[in-house]
Every structure is written in C-alpha cells, then in structure tokens.
Design a protein around this motif. Structure first.
Motif, PDB file in Angstrom:
ATOM      1  N   PHE A 247      -0.163 -46.241   1.660  1.00  0.00           N
ATOM      2  CA  PHE A 247      -0.143 -45.271   0.222  1.00  0.00           C
ATOM      3  C   PHE A 247      -0.989 -43.909   0.757  1.00  0.00           C
ATOM      4  O   PHE A 247      -2.004 -44.052   1.211  1.00  0.00           O
ATOM      5  CB  PHE A 247      -0.673 -46.018  -0.719  1.00  0.00           C
ATOM      6  N   ALA A 248      -0.520 -42.844   0.248  1.00  0.00           N
ATOM      7  CA  ALA A 248      -0.951 -41.497   0.576  1.00  0.00           C
ATOM      8  C   ALA A 248      -1.136 -41.463   2.241  1.00  0.00           C
ATOM      9  O   ALA A 248      -2.231 -40.608   2.531  1.00  0.00           O
ATOM     10  CB  ALA A 248      -2.157 -41.331  -0.266  1.00  0.00           C
ATOM     11  N   GLY A 249      -0.479 -42.189   2.867  1.00  0.00           N
ATOM     12  CA  GLY A 249      -0.733 -42.292   4.577  1.00  0.00           C
ATOM     13  C   GLY A 249      -0.247 -41.011   5.489  1.00  0.00           C
ATOM     14  O   GLY A 249      -0.730 -40.661   6.399  1.00  0.00           O
ATOM     15  N   ALA A 250       0.332 -39.979   4.654  1.00  0.00           N
ATOM     16  CA  ALA A 250       0.904 -38.711   5.286  1.00  0.00           C
ATOM     17  C   ALA A 250       0.278 -37.476   4.755  1.00  0.00           C
ATOM     18  O   ALA A 250      -1.009 -37.550   4.620  1.00  0.00           O
ATOM     19  CB  ALA A 250       2.343 -38.687   5.337  1.00  0.00           C
ATOM     20  N   THR A 251       1.170 -36.815   4.192  1.00  0.00           N
ATOM     21  CA  THR A 251       0.872 -35.519   3.442  1.00  0.00           C
ATOM     22  C   THR A 251      -0.205 -35.687   2.336  1.00  0.00           C
ATOM     23  O   THR A 251      -1.286 -34.886   2.227  1.00  0.00           O
ATOM     24  CB  THR A 251       1.905 -34.608   2.981  1.00  0.00           C
ATOM     25  N   SER A 252      -0.018 -36.732   1.741  1.00  0.00           N
ATOM     26  CA  SER A 252      -1.020 -36.789   0.482  1.00  0.00           C
ATOM     27  C   SER A 252      -2.485 -37.214   0.838  1.00  0.00           C
ATOM     28  O   SER A 252      -3.225 -36.966  -0.388  1.00  0.00           O
ATOM     29  CB  SER A 252      -0.308 -37.901  -0.720  1.00  0.00           C
ATOM     30  N   SER A 253      -2.683 -37.478   2.044  1.00  0.00           N
ATOM     31  CA  SER A 253      -4.193 -37.577   2.451  1.00  0.00           C
ATOM     32  C   SER A 253      -4.383 -36.467   3.215  1.00  0.00           C
ATOM     33  O   SER A 253      -5.589 -36.707   4.179  1.00  0.00           O
ATOM     34  CB  SER A 253      -4.448 -38.891   2.929  1.00  0.00           C
ATOM     35  N   ALA A 254      -3.718 -35.388   3.362  1.00  0.00           N
ATOM     36  CA  ALA A 254      -3.898 -34.420   4.339  1.00  0.00           C
ATOM     37  C   ALA A 254      -3.787 -33.128   3.809  1.00  0.00           C
ATOM     38  O   ALA A 254      -3.613 -32.000   4.407  1.00  0.00           O
ATOM     39  CB  ALA A 254      -2.804 -34.263   5.400  1.00  0.00           C
ATOM     40  N   SER A 255      -4.392 -32.959   2.515  1.00  0.00           N
ATOM     41  CA  SER A 255      -4.427 -31.745   1.658  1.00  0.00           C
ATOM     42  C   SER A 255      -5.788 -31.077   1.610  1.00  0.00           C
ATOM     43  O   SER A 255      -6.616 -31.641   2.572  1.00  0.00           O
ATOM     44  CB  SER A 255      -4.200 -32.205   0.240  1.00  0.00           C
ATOM     45  N   SER A 256      -5.915 -29.944   1.096  1.00  0.00           N
ATOM     46  CA  SER A 256      -7.282 -29.378   1.185  1.00  0.00           C
ATOM     47  C   SER A 256      -8.113 -29.986   0.302  1.00  0.00           C
ATOM     48  O   SER A 256      -9.428 -29.465   0.020  1.00  0.00           O
ATOM     49  CB  SER A 256      -7.028 -27.951   0.784  1.00  0.00           C
ATOM     50  N   LYS A 257      -7.937 -30.983  -0.273  1.00  0.00           N
ATOM     51  CA  LYS A 257      -8.679 -31.774  -1.044  1.00  0.00           C
ATOM     52  C   LYS A 257      -9.390 -30.892  -2.568  1.00  0.00           C
ATOM     53  O   LYS A 257     -10.279 -31.237  -3.161  1.00  0.00           O
ATOM     54  CB  LYS A 257     -10.140 -32.099  -0.536  1.00  0.00           C
ATOM     55  N   LEU A 258      -8.228 -29.993  -2.907  1.00  0.00           N
ATOM     56  CA  LEU A 258      -8.585 -29.328  -4.169  1.00  0.00           C
ATOM     57  C   LEU A 258      -7.863 -29.620  -5.330  1.00  0.00           C
ATOM     58  O   LEU A 258      -6.865 -29.858  -5.280  1.00  0.00           O
ATOM     59  CB  LEU A 258      -8.430 -27.757  -3.905  1.00  0.00           C
ATOM     60  N   LEU A 259      -8.637 -29.588  -6.494  1.00  0.00           N
ATOM     61  CA  LEU A 259      -7.813 -29.465  -7.754  1.00  0.00           C
ATOM     62  C   LEU A 259      -8.183 -27.891  -8.379  1.00  0.00           C
ATOM     63  O   LEU A 259      -9.144 -27.876  -8.593  1.00  0.00           O
ATOM     64  CB  LEU A 259      -8.595 -30.447  -8.787  1.00  0.00           C
ATOM     65  N   HIS A 260      -7.075 -27.152  -8.261  1.00  0.00           N
ATOM     66  CA  HIS A 260      -7.388 -25.945  -8.427  1.00  0.00           C
ATOM     67  C   HIS A 260      -6.322 -25.202  -9.391  1.00  0.00           C
ATOM     68  O   HIS A 260      -5.050 -25.609  -9.312  1.00  0.00           O
ATOM     69  CB  HIS A 260      -7.557 -24.941  -7.361  1.00  0.00           C
ATOM     70  N   GLY A 261      -6.675 -24.128  -9.884  1.00  0.00           N
ATOM     71  CA  GLY A 261      -5.377 -23.435 -10.632  1.00  0.00           C
ATOM     72  C   GLY A 261      -4.500 -22.442  -9.587  1.00  0.00           C
ATOM     73  O   GLY A 261      -3.438 -22.143 -10.122  1.00  0.00           O
ATOM     74  N   GLY A 262      -5.368 -22.180  -8.677  1.00  0.00           N
ATOM     75  CA  GLY A 262      -4.118 -21.310  -7.704  1.00  0.00           C
ATOM     76  C   GLY A 262      -4.626 -19.660  -7.908  1.00  0.00           C
ATOM     77  O   GLY A 262      -3.755 -19.049  -8.458  1.00  0.00           O
ATOM     78  N   LEU A 263      -5.763 -19.416  -7.270  1.00  0.00           N
ATOM     79  CA  LEU A 263      -6.114 -17.743  -7.674  1.00  0.00           C
ATOM     80  C   LEU A 263      -4.957 -17.029  -6.826  1.00  0.00           C
ATOM     81  O   LEU A 263      -4.922 -15.816  -7.747  1.00  0.00           O
ATOM     82  CB  LEU A 263      -7.483 -17.665  -6.823  1.00  0.00           C
ATOM     83  N   ARG A 264      -4.394 -17.328  -5.908  1.00  0.00           N
ATOM     84  CA  ARG A 264      -3.483 -16.676  -5.119  1.00  0.00           C
ATOM     85  C   ARG A 264      -2.085 -16.296  -6.126  1.00  0.00           C
ATOM     86  O   ARG A 264      -1.388 -15.310  -5.888  1.00  0.00           O
ATOM     87  CB  ARG A 264      -3.051 -16.930  -3.779  1.00  0.00           C
ATOM     88  N   TYR A 265      -1.932 -17.250  -6.790  1.00  0.00           N
ATOM     89  CA  TYR A 265      -0.676 -17.128  -7.795  1.00  0.00           C
ATOM     90  C   TYR A 265      -0.673 -15.921  -8.744  1.00  0.00           C
ATOM     91  O   TYR A 265       0.329 -15.377  -9.102  1.00  0.00           O
ATOM     92  CB  TYR A 265      -0.251 -18.260  -8.480  1.00  0.00           C
ATOM     93  N   LEU A 266      -2.046 -15.416  -8.872  1.00  0.00           N
ATOM     94  CA  LEU A 266      -2.187 -14.455 -10.015  1.00  0.00           C
ATOM     95  C   LEU A 266      -1.415 -12.974  -9.407  1.00  0.00           C
ATOM     96  O   LEU A 266      -1.057 -12.065  -9.886  1.00  0.00           O
ATOM     97  CB  LEU A 266      -3.593 -13.958 -10.369  1.00  0.00           C
TER      98      LEU A 266
END
Length: 536
Positions: free
Chosen positions: A67-86
C-alpha cells in the motif's frame, strides 16, 4: 543490552485482535461477490475504498506491491494549497486545496499532519520581485481565510535566524506563508485502516494477472499472491482501475486497442542529514513556473523536486546522477554549500506524477483527476494530488452513483449524507498522547524516551498506546531498532500484525523512517525479516 537473538519467543504469535492472515483474506476475497473491486493501493485507490465502504458498498482493494508502495510514498510530503497555481489564475483551485488541507490537518488527521512555515527568498536577479511575491503570499493566505496567518515579507537577517543555512548574499527579502506537511506513507496506511474499519477487505502484494469478463463486461480479476505464488480470483459488480502509472497497462487488459490516456512526469527527491536546526522550510523560485523545496522533515532535510517527462516501465523509475546533480544545484540557489555535501545524503527516491495525456511542458500541466469508463465497463481513475485525497474519494462516489443504469446507486449512501469530516484512526491531540506516553508509556518497564514518545504520537496518534502496551509486555520490544532513530521493535510487530507489512521494505521504508535515515543495515533488515516470518 537485550537483543532479538536472545529472545527467541519475541513476536512468535500474532497479537490478539490482529488482522486476518493472508490465507484467510484470500479465501474471503475469492468466496464473495463485491460491489466494487479497487485495483491499486495508492492514495487514489485507498481513498476510493474508504469512501465506498463508508457509503455502504461491499468493497475489496488489492495492490501488486505494498500500500502506497510507489508514487504515493514518493511525494514532497506536503499538504498545500499550491502557491504556483495563482500564476495561472486558478484561484478557485487554490481555495479548494486550502479547504482540504485545513480539513485534513485540523479535523481528519491532526495526529498525522503539522503546520509548516515557508520562506520564499527573493534574490537579486531572480525570476520574481519582492513586491510581486509579497502580494502573492498575501493573496494565498487570504484564500485560506488567514487561518495560517497573514502572508508577509521579512528581512534577510530575521530569516537567517530561523534557517541558519540560508544564503544571504544578494538576498533582498523573504516572503512568508503557511502550509502543511505529513508523512505520506503513514497517512496512506491510516486511510487503509479506516477503509477496513468501514468494512473493506484489503490485500497487498497481490498482483492482477488477468481480468474476469462476462458477456464482454469486466466482472472481476484473477490474482497471484506475490508472497507465496497462490492464485485466486475476485468477483465484483464493478472494477475500478486505480493503478497510477500502470493505469494504461490495466486498460489494455480490458481492451488491447485502448489508446494511451496519460503521460508521466518523474519527480525525484533527496534526503539529507541536517547540519543545523530549521524552523521553516524554503521554497525557492527557479524560473517562472518551478520552485525547489528544502523541507525539514522527520529530523532530516528533504530536497526536491524534479519534473521531467518519463517514458518506459514505471517499475524502473529511479533517481539517477543527473537528478542528484540537478536537485543539489537548484538547492544551492538558497542553501549554503556545507548543507549540500553529498556525504550528508542518506536516501533518494523518485515517483511518477500521472498527468492527462497531451502535449506541453509537464511542469505546467494541471494536476487534475480524470475518471473514464472502458469498453468492458471498467472505470479508470488517474491524476490528482495528495492534498485533495478526500475530495477525490467523493468525486469517484459521485461518478459511481451516476453510472448508466445506476447499478450501484440503490446500494450506496448518497455522498451528501456522508460525514463531511470522517476522522482517520488514532485521532487525538498528539501533544496529549506524547505526554501520556512519557508519563506511563513504559509501564511496567523503563520510561519511554522523549523522542520515541514524540515519534509515536505524531505517526500513530492514540494507537501509540497499543504499541506502548506491546513494549511494556516485552523488554526487547521496548528497545530502539537503531540507536540513531526513535523507532522501537514493538513497531515492527505492530506493522506485521496490524498494518499488513510483509517485507523488510514495507517496515523500514514505509512504516518506519529507518530507510530514509540511512539506517536500514543488513543486520536490521535480517532481524525484521525474522520477525515478519513469524506471522502466517
């Protein structure tokens, strides 16, 4: 010191009330007909299984790996709004992301998430000016209703006190904003547990080797247990393909002529030992669209990420020398050389972002979730981002309720009637849990170390007390796995009996932090494997 070798009875039998054995789970999967079979145990599949089970559906979820053995455990570990999307004018998207981030951090899983202050340095000759970034972080904080403070600008001297390794040469100003952080593996595992507590049946290390069909419709899957080679099948009224980078591979099992639906972007990260305390993270603009992060995480420093198109077998994704050089070079824009020594690197990892198919720069592509239906009736879900995992689960539920013929609608609770803030297991104030562990976590044995208590509280919440009880019942389980990490051996037994761990990597990479700290020695791996072998 007591060692595992000197305690032969350690962890021999599964704990009372532990998860069913793999054989029992395979039998359950093969005998029942499920409303929904979710193939893929990344966060998209996990959140779907969780919400579907909460909706009253009979749900099964399988994954070829952990479970979460691939991409889901290879993130930047952030819970974020996404500043760059502005920059692209996606104001509504940022506001929605902030809402989800706050919900996860404050009501769903405050024991697994924590606030993180970001410093965005503005250097002479950089891609953005102080005025623009100051306005940007103010607008960003406004979209979160200023619940994380007001975005503002500070001077270089103040920023350097919080981040001693910050480069101050040609530093004009620093924009400040708030976001959140997590351990993605732990968040995923707790969501799996929530799905199981809601009634789902799950099995990892179970590879789909074929799809079951009836009159041209996909009605289940043929599977092979990778741990012992056992073959079995699962019947389901509806199959959901949530295999991430492998989504088109499974679509071609359904329809050999299925056209590609996604493209992949590789994101690499480095983990380093810290040379000084960091009281804030750095988000440094590299160009108009890209930001490089330097994040204090798990007592380490996380650097990244890259963003380049990836072609080939997703199983082969890995960090290469070019990735390491790029990450260190980009980090050097704002971090002093002594913190970027290659000797400090303890671990590196890479994941694959799943993006909608089409041309263009992957760095500019939208991180949107796409749900499609194949010729055989199999649904496929791809894309999305960690922060909005709850929203993704609700989106899929809406799709299931509106399928032609409404095959599942009469059997599921309407999404609008589901609790809006279903908490994950272990929900508790982590500071209170830490305090209780320090006071009596070692009863009747020796007192628990402060860093161990803090680690358990922020990775398990109130479930930490179950681990403390294991440790208090056996002195060997109360010992540290490695002297330089907070984890104790009781966590290995707990991972085996309650968290579906089957391999050393399951334990050391995703259920503890030993691997990312560079502490997973051959001796430790061998001892972990010995403990895992004692569980059927």
């Amino acid at each position: 010191m007591t060692t595992l070798q000197s305690v032969p009875s350690l962890g021999t039998h599964p704990a009372a009330g532990s998860n069913p054995s793999r054989a029992e789970t395979r039998e359950q999967l093969s005998k029942a007909t499920y409303d929904l079979l979710v193939i893929g145990g990344g966060i998209l599949g996990i959140t779907t299984a969780w919400h579907a089970a909460q909706s009253g559906l009979r749900v099964a979820m399988v994954d070829a790996g952990d479970f979460a053995g691939a991409t889901s455990s290879a993130s930047s570990k952030l819970l974020h709004g996404g500043l760059r999307y502005l920059q692209t004018g996606a104001v509504k998207l940022v506001a929605e992301n902030h809402f989800e981030r706050r919900a996860v951090s404050r009501t769903v899983a405050p024991h697994l998430a924590n606030p993180l202050t970001f410093y965005l340095p503005v250097y002479k000759g950089g891609p953005h000016g102080a005025t623009k970034l100051g306005a940007g972080v103010f607008a960003y904080s406004a979209l979160s209703a200023f619940r994380d403070g007001v975005g503002h600008v500070i001077g270089a001297e103040r920023a350097a006190r919080d981040v001693p390794e910050l480069r101050t040469e040609n530093l004009k100003a620093v924009a400040v904003y708030g976001d959140g952080q997590m351990n993605d593996s732990r968040m995923a595992l707790m969501t799996v547990r929530a799905a199981v507590e809601a009634g789902a049946t799950v099995l990892n290390h179970a590879e789909v080797v074929g799809l079951r069909k009836s009159d041209g419709r996909v009605t289940g899957a043929e599977l092979k247990d990778r741990t012992d080679g056992t073959e079995f099948g699962v019947n389901a009224r509806l199959v959901l393909n949530a295999t991430g980078p492998w989504v088109d591979h499974l679509r071609r099992m359904e329809d050999p002529n299925a056209a590609p639906s996604i493209r992949l972007s590789k994101g690499a990260h480095l983990v380093l030992k810290r040379t000084s305390p960091w009281r804030a993270a750095l988000a440094t603009p590299i160009d108009k669209y890209r930001i490089t992060f330097a994040l204090p995480w798990e007592d380490m420093l996380l650097l990244g990420t890259t963003d380049e198109e990836f072609e080939g077998d997703p199983a082969d994704v890995a960090v290469n020398e070019a990735d390491v050089a790029q990450i260190l070079d980009e980090a050097a824009f704002s971090i002093r050389d002594q913190q970027l020594s290659r000797d400090l690197i303890t671990y590196s990892f890479a994941g694959l972002r799943v993006l909608p198919g089409g041309p263009g720069d992957t760095a500019k592509a939208k991180r949107e979730t796409v749900v499609t239906e194949g010729r055989g009736g199999m649904l496929s879900i791809a894309g999305g981002k960690w922060t909005t995992f709850r929203h993704i689960g609700r989106t899929v539920m809406h799709k299931l309720a509106q399928l032609p013929g409404r095959p599942l609608a009469d059997d599921m609770e309407p999404v609008k009637l589901l609790p809006k803030h279903m908490p994950l297991p272990g929900l508790a104030n982590p500071h209170a849990v830490e305090h209780r562990l320090l006071v009596d976590g070692g009863t009747p044995g020796p007192r628990m170390a402060a860093d161990t208590a803090r680690h358990l509280a922020t990775h398990y919440g109130s479930l930490s007390f179950d681990i403390a009880r294991l440790a208090s019942g056996d002195a060997a389980l109360a010992e540290r796995i490695h002297p330089d990490a907070p984890e104790i051996w009781a966590q290995v037994v707990y991972a085996r009996d309650y968290e579906w761990a089957r391999t050393a990597d399951d334990v050391l990479r995703r259920r503890t932090t030993l691997t990312i700290r560079g502490l997973d020695s051959e001796d430790i791996r061998s001892r972990v494997e010995d403990l895992l072998a004692k569980r059927p």
